[in-house]
Design a protein around this motif. Structure first.
Motif, PDB file in Angstrom:
ATOM      1  N   GLN A  94       0.748  -0.996   0.170  1.00  0.00           N
ATOM      2  CA  GLN A  94      -0.071  -0.183  -0.256  1.00  0.00           C
ATOM      3  C   GLN A  94       1.095   1.045  -0.123  1.00  0.00           C
ATOM      4  O   GLN A  94       0.748   2.478  -0.644  1.00  0.00           O
ATOM      5  CB  GLN A  94      -1.030  -0.107   1.615  1.00  0.00           C
ATOM      6  N   HIS A  95       2.173   1.370   0.526  1.00  0.00           N
ATOM      7  CA  HIS A  95       3.163   2.744   0.832  1.00  0.00           C
ATOM      8  C   HIS A  95       3.359   2.377  -0.645  1.00  0.00           C
ATOM      9  O   HIS A  95       4.036   3.704  -0.781  1.00  0.00           O
ATOM     10  CB  HIS A  95       3.416   2.503   1.971  1.00  0.00           C
ATOM     11  N   GLU A  96       3.727   1.778  -0.823  1.00  0.00           N
ATOM     12  CA  GLU A  96       4.225   1.351  -2.429  1.00  0.00           C
ATOM     13  C   GLU A  96       3.761   1.865  -3.870  1.00  0.00           C
ATOM     14  O   GLU A  96       4.944   2.252  -5.010  1.00  0.00           O
ATOM     15  CB  GLU A  96       5.466   0.438  -2.752  1.00  0.00           C
ATOM     16  N   SER A  97       2.679   1.843  -4.043  1.00  0.00           N
ATOM     17  CA  SER A  97       1.298   2.518  -4.874  1.00  0.00           C
ATOM     18  C   SER A  97       1.482   3.424  -5.665  1.00  0.00           C
ATOM     19  O   SER A  97       2.012   4.589  -4.714  1.00  0.00           O
ATOM     20  CB  SER A  97       0.231   1.678  -4.163  1.00  0.00           C
ATOM     21  N   CYS A  98       2.177   3.568  -6.944  1.00  0.00           N
ATOM     22  CA  CYS A  98       2.554   5.082  -7.378  1.00  0.00           C
ATOM     23  C   CYS A  98       0.929   5.782  -6.709  1.00  0.00           C
ATOM     24  O   CYS A  98       1.243   7.173  -6.786  1.00  0.00           O
ATOM     25  CB  CYS A  98       3.307   4.997  -8.774  1.00  0.00           C
ATOM     26  N   LEU A 117      -5.135   0.071  -1.015  1.00  0.00           N
ATOM     27  CA  LEU A 117      -4.913   0.626   0.322  1.00  0.00           C
ATOM     28  C   LEU A 117      -6.249  -0.475   1.045  1.00  0.00           C
ATOM     29  O   LEU A 117      -5.959  -0.826   2.547  1.00  0.00           O
ATOM     30  CB  LEU A 117      -5.348   1.980   0.363  1.00  0.00           C
ATOM     31  N   ARG A 123       1.940   9.734  -1.735  1.00  0.00           N
ATOM     32  CA  ARG A 123       1.529   8.224  -3.097  1.00  0.00           C
ATOM     33  C   ARG A 123      -0.016   8.037  -3.011  1.00  0.00           C
ATOM     34  O   ARG A 123      -0.416   7.472  -1.813  1.00  0.00           O
ATOM     35  CB  ARG A 123       3.042   7.450  -3.207  1.00  0.00           C
ATOM     36  N   GLY A 124       0.246   6.472  -3.829  1.00  0.00           N
ATOM     37  CA  GLY A 124      -1.218   5.731  -3.655  1.00  0.00           C
ATOM     38  C   GLY A 124      -1.652   6.828  -3.574  1.00  0.00           C
ATOM     39  O   GLY A 124      -2.297   7.451  -4.192  1.00  0.00           O
ATOM     40  N   SER A 125      -2.728   5.850  -2.508  1.00  0.00           N
ATOM     41  CA  SER A 125      -4.759   6.094  -2.158  1.00  0.00           C
ATOM     42  C   SER A 125      -3.984   8.010  -1.376  1.00  0.00           C
ATOM     43  O   SER A 125      -5.556   8.791  -1.506  1.00  0.00           O
ATOM     44  CB  SER A 125      -4.678   5.832  -1.306  1.00  0.00           C
TER      45      SER A 125
END
Lengths: 452, 569
Positions: free
Chosen positions: A363-367, A378, B202-204
């Protein structure tokens, strides 16, 4: 059957007493002789040797290196770039770091040979932000090599010039994805590019043809050129040539890195014979064979089917211990060889908590570019964290699986697979543990460590 | 008119129907030609493809060929060439057509993929549609209804992000509603050439914001609001003013320059709430300058003229027209027309000039162009005055000849159609020497000095046509009724022409057009009702030698630039 003995090709000098990472030590051990030999040959012949070697990329996907090089657009008139992917970020993987820390000149030699073979005038080493020490060592090593006329203008008087630059990332897993890496190297946010049209071999760095290879892959090139492609291909097994480095972590007696001819060792031999088996009084429960994004294997399950041996189709019936640790066998049983990061979990591990940890990482690394990965990673993290820290519901198991199923194959890059495969496989193989977690939780010690 | 060259066509099969589309078309556009909706968020026809929302996923296959012989492989079941279907969905926006491409836009794989994306987009999206300005024109609402599952499985806490960021003077951002499609980012970079927007975190947790020290304040910032598929980017001016479904849409043309940007007036019960661009691929694509959008505020401005006046006193229209007729009949008349008036008004003004023997003048209004959608000529309809014959040369900013004529006593009466003569170089002393008939909408130095004031209508209150810099005639319609006391310009002008005793022209656009078509060669065979909403190109040959002031803009190149290009090739 006892495990085969280690064949240290890439890791020959790692942890060798008295071996240092300066150029003098490297030269004393026959360093840069292969580069000298290479620059006297024709680049296309070198490429042919790499093709013949059957070398497969060591970054995770196992893509044939010679084929990757053959896709490069050499007619565009644009410069060709080579990027060393030193963004080793897959949890459970720690091989490239040792090469860079202890034997940086091996990487530089392999890189220079690969550059010469592909008519590259400029190469970049993109090193993970969390490895400042590695970056310093590489900078020093490049300076040493330049001083010896092994990097830079007119290398060894051949008229061939090539520069290598070290570029530090800012600490993001996605920078290891080759197009994300290229964006980052261009100074942008590391959002992976859509393919088509942005295949690096045609439209890569600065919209020029670009080769992106893993650190270990380029080191293998040195050995291929040294001994010849055909000779190199004799190491390992057909389709899985050369050596493979396994980074074993977790619940074994002797975790560490081990290098074997590819395909010659099984999971059981690696974990029991080489790594000394489970910790005292424990039994193996699960193993992730190729970095944390690879699908988990559960001890006790059987894998059956037909596989090709030579030209024949042969039945196989394997337990986890019987699986040969090569790209194809691991793919056949529904996981992958990946980056060689073997993560072992014994019966002390609660799989819900293990997954909560993995989900928190992805979750922390998804762009954040593609909807399924951004929102799905997430959501999975929120569910699994809630299960561990708050209220766990029986239906969370099915929900987690269903959320994970909506992600892979629907995103720009392979991160969609990377973040959903753990959840998918954990839920398939340890469904009971997830469904029964609410009950199991009541018996957990109150003072246990909390997860991230 | 010159016919466009025939594009290379590619035949593709969408949901079992073969269709030929131009090479380079993507699957979304190809499907649109078959009235098949491929839902999407990040894709915009005038921006680069980002391929990130993943809503436009389709099932796709290509014709099978034998790898060895390259011969087509026949499917024994159908007798046709076999199709190799790709086992995972592909994005429609990023897939350009290839010969024989097969597409399914509503298979179970596609349905499943869309439902997944819809669910993901909604889990962290606030459910504040009842107070959201985008409601009613929100893609997320529409496609959740069309392609979503209709229920939620999300019980976690939603993400919290900034709710009211001022990105610039005209745009307010609600980050929680943002679905990170990056349309606004790409617009700013690619169209407005003002790369100020980006994502942080980043991400959501990714959050749209301006680059440090930058603001979204270029004159095209409100286009980001138009293209935002959700209610994240809102117009600070329009925010919380009106539900969009109550608003009536009327086509209009931006009056701020000769580009002639196509636009829509959104109004309710006689009040205009906003202006938005209307797509015209030959003129403005889907864009519009911010400056053109606030022009609706002129309609209800406090300096609006609503009382007919004769020598400073309120009077009736008939009495004022009678007095005007007397002045016109006395001769020595000069007429100052306007580049902001419609073709129809300029036509009647030309008739008035002919009937009174007056010379027609026009006031130039120039400033530097922005190379996009505002040209150097800030009059929307100078070419209309040329086409109707009101003028034969390009106007100047100052009416020097008229000044001389007044000074020499040659002129006794000046009719101004909406132009401030004082601003056009006629001093108060000069204006005092003549009788001024002012036909216009807003008070100014000329209306203050006028003997007769005939209040008329703003562009948004009347119908007509403008001829833009490309010599494209474009229609606009009345969006709101006129204020009490103001009369349609055509009625006023027709009555003035009639008062000269020559003839009585029609005073309504449709009725007037047959006379226009008969008298104006460039408009022959044309009728108002037949002009398409995207306009019609006129033959510009008679005016090709004139030194027009416009430089290059989005879909316009000056004749000199075209000639230079031709010379090069």
């Amino acid at each position: 059957m006892p495990a085969p003995t280690q064949h240290r090709l890439i890791f020959q000098h790692i942890d060798e007493p008295g071996y240092s990472n300066d150029i003098d030590c490297y030269l004393r051990n026959g360093g840069y002789e292969v580069l000298k030999k290479a620059v006297a040959q024709k680049p296309e012949d070198l490429r042919e040797e790499v093709k013949k070697s059957g070398l497969r990329g060591r970054g995770g996907a196992g893509f044939p290196c010679g084929f990757k090089w053959s896709l490069v657009d050499r007619k565009s008139g644009k410069p060709i770039y080579l990027i060393v992917n030193a963004d080793e970020s897959e949890p459970g993987t720690f091989k490239d770091r040792y090469i860079m820390h202890q034997d940086p000149h091996q990487l530089i030699e392999g890189t220079m040979i690969s550059c010469f073979a592909n008519d590259v005038k400029q190469a970049y080493i993109y090193i993970r932000g969390e490895m400042p020490e590695g970056a310093r060592i590489l900078e020093k090593a490049i300076a040493e090599a330049r001083a010896q006329n092994l990097v830079g203008p007119n290398i060894l008087g051949t008229g061939y010039s090539c520069e290598i630059f070290v570029h530090r990332g800012a600490g993001a897993y996605i920078c290891g994805e080759e197009t994300g890496l290229i964006e980052s190297l261009e100074g942008k946010r590391a959002n992976p590019r859509i393919k088509p049209p942005y295949f690096p071999a045609v439209l890569g760095l600065y919209q020029c043809p670009t080769i992106v290879n893993n650190v270990e892959t380029l080191c293998h090139v040195k050995h291929i050129v040294q001994q010849g492609g055909a000779e190199y291909a004799k190491i390992g097994t057909p389709g899985n040539t050369g050596t493979r480095i396994f980074c074993v972590s977790g619940h074994v007696q002797r975790p560490g890195y081990y290098e074997f001819p590819a395909g010659t060792i099984t999971m059981g031999q690696l974990l029991n014979d080489v790594c000394g088996g489970p910790l005292p009084g424990r039994t193996f429960k699960a193993v992730i064979p190729g970095g944390s994004s690879a699908k988990v294997l559960r001890f006790g399950e059987r894998y059956k089917g037909k596989r090709k041996v030579g030209t024949d189709m042969v039945d196989y019936d394997w337990g986890v211990e019987d699986v040969p640790m090569d790209f194809d066998s691991l793919a056949m049983i529904g996981s992958m060889g990946g980056s060689g990061g073997v993560i072992v979990m014994d019966d002390s591990v609660n799989m819900v908590e293990a997954l909560a940890n993995i989900n928190a990482f992805y979750q922390h690394e998804s762009c954040g570019q593609c909807t399924p990965c951004r929102e799905g990673s997430l959501w999975m993290k929120k569910i699994s964290s809630r299960m561990v820290h708050g209220e766990a519901r029986k239906e969370d198991a099915a929900l987690l699986k269903s959320v994970a199923d909506q992600i892979p194959g629907r995103t720009i890059c392979a991160f969609g697979e990377a973040c959903s495969w753990p959840t998918q496989s954990f839920l398939i193989k340890f469904k009971d543990e997830f469904e029964g977690y609410a009950e199991a939780k009541k018996n957990l010690p109150a003072d246990r460590l909390s997860l991230v | 008119m010159i016919a466009a060259p025939k594009p290379d066509l590619v035949t593709v099969n969408i949901d079992g129907v073969d269709i030929s589309v131009p090479k380079g078309t993507n699957v979304i556009e190809a499907a649109k030609l078959l009235q098949k909706d491929v839902p999407h968020y990040c894709y915009h026809p005038k921006l680069s493809v980002a391929g990130n929302c993943r809503m436009c996923m389709i099932e796709m296959g290509t014709p099978a060929f034998d790898p060895a012989t390259k011969a087509p492989v026949t499917d024994p079941a159908t007798g046709k060439q076999k199709i190799n279907w790709i086992p995972r969905p592909q994005i429609g926006c990023g897939t350009t057509v290839s010969p024989g491409l097969h597409v399914k836009t509503s298979s179970s794989m596609v349905k499943d993929a869309r439902e997944g994306v819809m669910e993901f987009l909604l889990i962290n999206h606030p459910l504040d549609c009842p107070i959201c300005d985008q409601a009613g024109e929100c893609k997320l609402q529409e496609q959740a209804t069309g392609y979503g599952r209709g229920y939620s499985r999300f019980i976690e806490e939603k993400n919290v992000k900034p709710k009211r960021t001022q990105l610039g003077p005209r745009v307010t951002l609600d980050d929680e509603r943002c679905i990170l499609c990056s349309r606004c980012v790409r617009f700013s970079k690619e169209i407005a050439n003002d790369d100020v927007l980006g994502f942080v975190d980043r991400g959501s947790y990714s959050t749209l914001t301006c680059h440090p020290g930058k603001k979204l304040e270029n004159n095209y910032s409100l286009n980001t609001v138009d293209i935002c598929p959700v209610g994240a980017l809102t117009s600070t001016d329009f925010r919380f003013k009106m539900r969009v479904w109550f608003l009536k849409q009327t086509n209009t043309v931006d009056i701020e320059s000769s580009v002639g940007v196509n636009a829509v007036v959104w109004s309710r019960e006689g009040t205009i709430y906003r202006l938005t661009p209307r797509r015209n691929d030959e003129v403005n694509d889907t864009w519009m300058p911010d400056s053109g959008r606030i022009l609706y505020k002129q309609v209800a401005a406090t300096d609006r003229l609503t009382a007919v006046k004769l020598n400073g006193s309120d009077t009736s229209l008939d009495i004022a027209l009678h007095a005007a007729a007397a002045l016109l009949k006395a001769g020595s008349v000069s007429i100052v027309g306007s580049g902001r008036a419609s073709v129809e008004e300029q036509f009647l003004l030309k008739q008035l000039a002919t009937a009174t023997g007056a010379q027609g003048h026009l006031v130039a209004r120039t400033a530097s162009g922005d190379k996009l959608l505002i040209s150097a000529d800030r009059n929307p309809n100078v070419r209309g005055a040329l086409v109707t014959g009101l003028i034969s040369q390009l106007p100047c900013a100052e009416l020097k000849q008229l000044s001389r004529d007044i000074d020499e006593g040659k002129i006794k009466t000046v009719v101004s159609h909406g132009e401030d003569l004082h601003a056009a170089g006629l001093t108060a002393a000069l204006l005092a020497k003549v009788a001024v008939i002012y036909i216009g909408t807003h008070a100014n130095a000329t209306s203050a000095a006028a003997n007769i004031i005939l209040p008329t209508l703003h562009t948004f209150e009347k119908a007509g046509t403008f001829v833009n810099q490309q010599f494209r005639i474009q229609k606009f319609y009345a969006a709101v009724p006129a204020p009490q006391g103001a009369t349609n310009d055509l009625v006023v002008l027709a009555k003035l022409v009639a008062s000269t005793g020559t003839h009585t022209p029609a005073s309504e656009v449709h009725a007037l057009w047959p006379a226009i078509a008969a008298a104006v060669p460039a408009l022959a065979t044309m009728l108002y009702k037949n002009i398409p909403d995207t306009g019609l190109l006129l033959d510009a040959t008679p005016w090709v030698g004139l030194p027009f002031v416009e430089g290059e803009t989005l879909h316009y190149k000056p004749a000199a630039a075209i000639a230079a290009e031709a010379a090069r090739s």
